[in-house]
Motif scaffolding. Structure first.
Motif, PDB file in Angstrom:
ATOM      1  N   UNK A 131       0.809  -1.224   0.000  1.00 16.45           N
ATOM      2  CA  UNK A 131       0.000   0.000   0.000  1.00 16.45           C
ATOM      3  C   UNK A 131       0.835   1.263   0.000  1.00 16.45           C
ATOM      4  N   UNK A 132       2.173   1.148   0.048  1.00 19.05           N
ATOM      5  CA  UNK A 132       3.009   2.334   0.036  1.00 19.05           C
ATOM      6  C   UNK A 132       3.113   2.973   1.410  1.00 19.05           C
ATOM      7  N   UNK A 133       3.736   4.148   1.452  1.00 15.70           N
ATOM      8  CA  UNK A 133       3.989   4.814   2.737  1.00 15.70           C
ATOM      9  C   UNK A 133       2.795   5.625   3.238  1.00 15.70           C
ATOM     10  N   UNK A 134       2.060   6.237   2.326  1.00 19.65           N
ATOM     11  CA  UNK A 134       0.945   7.095   2.736  1.00 19.65           C
ATOM     12  C   UNK A 134      -0.282   6.795   1.890  1.00 19.65           C
ATOM     13  N   UNK A 135      -0.897   5.619   2.063  1.00 21.91           N
ATOM     14  CA  UNK A 135      -2.079   5.291   1.261  1.00 21.91           C
ATOM     15  C   UNK A 135      -3.236   6.233   1.574  1.00 21.91           C
ATOM     16  N   UNK A 136      -3.972   6.582   0.552  1.00 23.95           N
ATOM     17  CA  UNK A 136      -5.112   7.495   0.716  1.00 23.95           C
ATOM     18  C   UNK A 136      -6.242   7.022  -0.181  1.00 23.95           C
ATOM     19  N   UNK A 137      -7.284   6.489   0.421  1.00 23.64           N
ATOM     20  CA  UNK A 137      -8.435   5.984  -0.317  1.00 23.64           C
ATOM     21  C   UNK A 137      -9.455   7.106  -0.472  1.00 23.64           C
ATOM     22  N   UNK A 138      -9.972   7.261  -1.680  1.00 26.45           N
ATOM     23  CA  UNK A 138     -10.982   8.282  -1.934  1.00 26.45           C
ATOM     24  C   UNK A 138     -12.175   8.085  -0.994  1.00 26.45           C
ATOM     25  N   UNK A 139     -12.579   9.112  -0.244  1.00 25.41           N
ATOM     26  CA  UNK A 139     -13.704   8.979   0.691  1.00 25.41           C
ATOM     27  C   UNK A 139     -14.998   8.512   0.044  1.00 25.41           C
ATOM     28  N   UNK A 140     -15.154   8.770  -1.249  1.00 25.63           N
ATOM     29  CA  UNK A 140     -16.387   8.368  -1.925  1.00 25.63           C
ATOM     30  C   UNK A 140     -16.555   6.853  -1.945  1.00 25.63           C
ATOM     31  N   UNK A 141     -15.440   6.116  -1.781  1.00 26.61           N
ATOM     32  CA  UNK A 141     -15.505   4.659  -1.742  1.00 26.61           C
ATOM     33  C   UNK A 141     -16.426   4.187  -0.618  1.00 26.61           C
ATOM     34  N   UNK A 142     -16.489   4.970   0.459  1.00 22.80           N
ATOM     35  CA  UNK A 142     -17.215   4.548   1.645  1.00 22.80           C
ATOM     36  C   UNK A 142     -18.654   5.079   1.692  1.00 22.80           C
ATOM     37  N   UNK A 147     -18.828   0.484  -4.240  1.00 25.10           N
ATOM     38  CA  UNK A 147     -17.376   0.537  -4.423  1.00 25.10           C
ATOM     39  C   UNK A 147     -16.599   0.212  -3.159  1.00 25.10           C
ATOM     40  N   UNK A 148     -17.270  -0.285  -2.142  1.00 22.97           N
ATOM     41  CA  UNK A 148     -16.605  -0.524  -0.862  1.00 22.97           C
ATOM     42  C   UNK A 148     -15.481  -1.551  -0.999  1.00 22.97           C
ATOM     43  N   UNK A 149     -15.629  -2.471  -1.944  1.00 25.27           N
ATOM     44  CA  UNK A 149     -14.609  -3.501  -2.124  1.00 25.27           C
ATOM     45  C   UNK A 149     -13.245  -2.946  -2.484  1.00 25.27           C
ATOM     46  N   UNK A 152     -11.114  -2.974   0.551  1.00 23.78           N
ATOM     47  CA  UNK A 152     -10.858  -4.235   1.229  1.00 23.78           C
ATOM     48  C   UNK A 152      -9.379  -4.607   1.132  1.00 23.78           C
ATOM     49  N   UNK A 153      -8.833  -5.131   2.212  1.00 24.19           N
ATOM     50  CA  UNK A 153      -7.507  -5.712   2.159  1.00 24.19           C
ATOM     51  C   UNK A 153      -7.530  -6.976   1.324  1.00 24.19           C
ATOM     52  N   UNK A 154      -6.386  -7.324   0.732  1.00 23.70           N
ATOM     53  CA  UNK A 154      -6.346  -8.484  -0.151  1.00 23.70           C
ATOM     54  C   UNK A 154      -6.709  -9.773   0.582  1.00 23.70           C
TER      55      UNK A 154
END
Length: 399
Positions: A131-142, A147-149, A152-154
């Protein structure tokens, strides 16, 4: 101006040994240096090829930041001593980055825009974490379930595949054990010798008695992952790693790893002009999407697509490198597609050999093209699932 589609041929395919992350032998080796080593080793396989003929280096990297950021493909090309006229581009399709790099390089040749390309991949999971050093998931995913998947962690996606495709814990552990056993047998019989370029690892460590820094050197020539002490009982004792009542464990999942691989692809014109012997012909590549929460099943869509493009059937494939992200998804794909288990990962897979993310496609392609030649098989495939819900598949022909 229209161009006639031409074939792209693999004339070199090499890889580094794969080290265990984050405490293995390659933990202090920079990923750009791993790529440099792979590129130089590939060039050494074709001494009759003038490096000035190379147009571009396409390198896959799943987490292109930190030590493997700043366009690692171009940096490695220069550090490898390639002429400054050779370009470099880094591509990211997570676990399929290396295979995508091969497809992109081959396509440049096939449409007549290039005659010599290097396709590669590199990843240090010791230096750059998942996931790298500073992962940032778009808030719209939630904002909803659609798009919640994506978030998800692998490991959780593997649990969902195991549940939906009814893959038991016992079957996952048996698959994992077989991966180690096949990999160990392959190492002992020298099956990887054609593809691995041993790498010297230099470490500077303190000698307290001498009150000095001493230099220690060792050569890594085999993958570190395969374990002779793995057993069914040992795997059965491991606790679920991603869900309290789950079946996916560290033992039936791929290993975090460090490594790199590189292939040289050329046109027929270069084959003749430089008197080169092809290892394989690149046939086709396909990628397809699936729901992100069951990303592990991706190959079940990509494999039929690639076969249809090539005009082949599954029976035409003599060797299938199915990346073992997790035993759960590997078994689900094998069963869903009706793949012949005897053709899948005959030398073991990522559960034993490791999975350095963006490098894996190039690494497994090197395994495949050399394996096809040793066993005199016609067609082979590299395929894998991809984070955020994709599958990728590439087909090669032994000539």
């Amino acid at each position: 101006m229209s161009r006639q589609i031409q074939d792209a041929y693999v004339v070199a395919a090499v890889r580094t040994p794969v080290g265990k992350a984050p405490r293995g032998a390659l933990r202090t080796v920079r990923p750009d240096d791993l790529l440099v080593h792979a590129i130089r080793a590939a060039l050494a396989q074709v001494p009759g090829l003038d490096p000035a003929l190379i147009q571009d280096v396409v390198a896959g990297c799943a987490m292109p930041e930190g030590a493997q950021g700043l366009n690692v493909a171009r940096i490695a090309a220069l550090l490898a001593g390639l002429p400054q006229s050779v370009g470099g581009v880094t591509v990211n399709r997570f676990c399929a980055s290396g295979l995508t790099a091969i497809s992109m390089a081959a396509d440049r040749i096939r449409v007549g825009e290039a005659d010599v390309m290097i396709a590669a991949g590199t990843e240090s999971m010791s230096m750059v974490p998942m996931m790298g050093f500073t992962p940032s998931v778009n808030p719209r995913v939630f904002e909803g379930d659609e798009n919640l998947g994506i978030a998800y962690g692998m490991g959780l996606t593997a649990e969902k595949v195991a549940a939906q495709w009814h893959v038991s814990r016992e079957d996952q552990d048996a698959f994992a054990l077989a991966s180690h056993q096949k990999a160990l047998a392959a190492q002992q019989s020298g099956e990887f010798a054609d593809e691995i370029a041993p790498i010297e690892v230099v470490a500077h460590v303190p000698d307290l008695d001498a009150q000095a820094i001493v230099t220690r050197r060792r050569t890594l020539a085999l993958d570190e992952g395969p374990r002779a002490d793995t057993s069914a009982d040992a795997l059965a004792r491991l606790k679920p790693a991603f869900a309290a009542k789950g079946s996916v464990t560290a033992g039936n999942s791929s290993q975090t790893s460090d490594g790199a691989g590189a292939l040289i692809l050329v046109s027929e014109k270069i084959l003749k002009a430089c008197n080169l012997v092809p290892l394989a012909r690149f046939v086709t590549f396909a990628v397809r999407g699936v729901p992100p929460e069951i990303m592990g099943i991706g190959p079940k869509e990509a494999v039929p697509a690639a076969l249809a493009q090539a005009g082949l059937s599954q029976d035409d494939l003599g060797w299938i490198e199915l990346n073992e992200a997790f035993a759960a998804q590997s078994l689900a794909v094998i069963r869903d597609l009706g793949l012949d288990p005897a053709k899948v990962n005959p030398l073991g897979g990522a559960i034993a050999l490791g999975h350095p993310l963006g490098a894996t496609g190039a690494i497994r392609a090197a395994t495949l093209v050399h394996g096809l030649r040793r066993r005199k098989l016609k067609y082979g495939m590299v395929t894998m699932c991809v984070g955020t819900g994709m599958g990728a598949a590439g087909i090669f022909e032994n000539l």
